[in-house]
Enzyme design. Structure first.
Site, PDB file in Angstrom:
ATOM      1  N   LYS A  67     -22.528  -2.601 -14.054  1.00 49.67           N
ATOM      2  CA  LYS A  67     -23.226  -1.431 -13.489  1.00 49.67           C
ATOM      3  C   LYS A  67     -23.131  -1.313 -11.966  1.00 49.67           C
ATOM      4  CE  LYS A  67     -23.842   0.301 -16.520  1.00 49.67           C
ATOM      5  NZ  LYS A  67     -22.666   0.589 -17.408  1.00 49.67           N
ATOM      6  N   THR A  71     -16.247   0.987 -13.620  1.00 48.42           N
ATOM      7  CA  THR A  71     -15.454   2.033 -14.266  1.00 48.42           C
ATOM      8  C   THR A  71     -14.716   2.859 -13.205  1.00 48.42           C
ATOM      9  OG1 THR A  71     -17.320   2.148 -15.796  1.00 48.42           O
ATOM     10  CG2 THR A  71     -15.615   3.817 -16.057  1.00 48.42           C
ATOM     11  N   TRP A  72     -15.421   3.158 -12.141  1.00 49.55           N
ATOM     12  CA  TRP A  72     -14.843   3.940 -11.035  1.00 49.55           C
ATOM     13  C   TRP A  72     -13.716   3.161 -10.368  1.00 49.55           C
ATOM     14  CZ3 TRP A  72     -17.980   5.349  -5.987  1.00 49.55           C
ATOM     15  CH2 TRP A  72     -17.318   6.390  -5.317  1.00 49.55           C
ATOM     16  N   HIS A 133     -16.078  -9.816 -15.197  1.00 46.26           N
ATOM     17  CA  HIS A 133     -17.419  -9.834 -14.593  1.00 46.26           C
ATOM     18  C   HIS A 133     -17.786 -11.261 -14.152  1.00 46.26           C
ATOM     19  CE1 HIS A 133     -18.554  -5.763 -15.454  1.00 46.26           C
ATOM     20  NE2 HIS A 133     -18.680  -5.896 -16.749  1.00 46.26           N
ATOM     21  N   LYS A 289     -25.500   9.214 -13.378  1.00 46.92           N
ATOM     22  CA  LYS A 289     -25.722  10.042 -12.191  1.00 46.92           C
ATOM     23  C   LYS A 289     -24.864   9.622 -11.006  1.00 46.92           C
ATOM     24  CE  LYS A 289     -30.252  10.854 -11.257  1.00 46.92           C
ATOM     25  NZ  LYS A 289     -31.674  10.399 -11.169  1.00 46.92           N
TER      26      LYS A 289
END
Ligand code: A3P
Length: 322
Positions: A67, A71-72, A133, A289
């Site tokens: 998080k 992904t970005w 990770h 968001k």
């Protein structure tokens, strides 16, 4: 340090039974392995990756705590590194039909783990682009000894916690009772270091220190900086990967094309990201968001203070602030 396991036939059940365990929030339990809290669902993959991965000097590994903008970063690094084969303006760009997690697989999930894709390492284009990770000091020794490069992305732990508290209940609703009390409980665990791939301070500091010691091998990015100046940071990423944008590309707007292609609003609207699935998580759960400071809408002042005190104590002395 952790006990070295030389025997290939380690009985995982026996190993797990011998390790400290705590409540989990994305897998039923967290297991303390190689000095970090490993979600039990990825434990077999982490274990296998740790023992069997042979890095190439040219490999590029994207690292994050869940998080933090994984992904970005995957989308940006993939589209930058492969832009000669896949121009970012092409209608059939791989990002149009594949979720970034498919294009840049997690070593402990998709390659050595249980995501079920059984990816063949020999089929990867060079330089190979992977993700993990796993904290710096817990990576397989072979990674540190190789010449491979690491791009690390981190994010304000307050926002990371809020993001996780929106994500995990969608993946494992049975582990979450819901509402503020769940978030409060999760935050308490994070403050004790017990969270996926935590403690968060070890995760951040491990890569922070490595980036200061070996800046040509470890690039340290903050999600907040990437939001503020995506194009400027994309140039840093490209240079670091040995694929700098040429003057002609800059003039032709290639950087802006990649930024747009990888933006939250573009990726979120793609059919593949509205409907597909990556292992246990629906693709859509990776896009929410993307706001800096969204924590103020979810954490009470006392919850935030608790975490901020730990950040002050653990991170600030090393010059790491958010
Ligand atoms: P929020 O939950 O705060 O919205 P990860 O990719 O490591 O799982 O992190 C997910 C977080 O990154 C989510 O944050 C998500 O909305 C945000 N994110 C995903 N794709 C993004 C993109 N292309 N640009 C900016 N933020 C993105």
């Amino acid at each position: 340090t952790w006990p070295q396991e030389n025997d290939d036939d380690v009985d995982l059940e026996e190993l797990i039974a011998s390790l400290p365990k705590e409540k989990g929030f994305i897998s039923p339990i967290h297991i303390l392995y190689r000095n970090f809290w490993c979600p039990s669902g990825v434990f077999p993959g982490v274990h296998s990756f740790s023992r069997h991965f042979t890095p190439h000097d040219s490999d590029i590994i994207l690292v994050s705590k869940p998080k933090s903008g994984t992904t970005w970063l995957k989308a940006l690094a993939f589209s930058t590194l492969r832009r000669d084969v896949f121009p970012p303006s092409a209608n059939n760009h791989p990002l149009m039909s594949s979720n970034p997690h498919k294009l840049v697989p997690f070593l402990e999930l998709s390659i050595y783990g249980q995501a079920g894709e059984l990816l063949d390492l020999a089929s990867f284009s060079v330089p190979r682009l992977f993700a993990t990770h796993i904290p710096h000091d817990s990576l397989p020794e072979s990674v540190g000894q190789s010449g491979c490069q690491v791009i690390y992305i981190c994010r304000n732990p307050l926002d990371t916690i809020v993001s996780f508290c929106h994500f995990a209940p969608q993946v494992k609703p049975e582990l979450w009772s819901g509402g503020r009390s769940s978030m409060e409980e999760y935050l308490d665990y994070c403050c004790r270091g017990i969270e996926p791939f935590g403690p968060f301070w070890d995760h951040l500091l491990g890569y922070w220190k490595a980036s200061l010691e070996r800046p040509n091998k470890v690039l340290f990015l903050k999600y907040e900086d990437l939001r503020e100046d995506t194009a400027g940071n994309l140039k840093r990423i490209a240079e670091f990967m040995g694929a700098p944008f040429s003057e002609e590309e800059e003039r032709d707007g290639v950087i802006e094309e990649i930024v747009k292609l990888c933006s939250l609003s573009s990726l979120k609207e793609l059919e593949v990201n509205k409907t597909g699935k990556h292992w246990l998580a629906e693709n859509k759960t990776f896009f929410r968001k993307g706001e800096v400071g969204d924590w103020v809408n979810h954490l009470t002042p006392s919850m935030a203070e608790k975490l901020e005190r730990i950040m002050e104590e653990k991170l600030s002395p090393f010059g790491l602030t958010f």
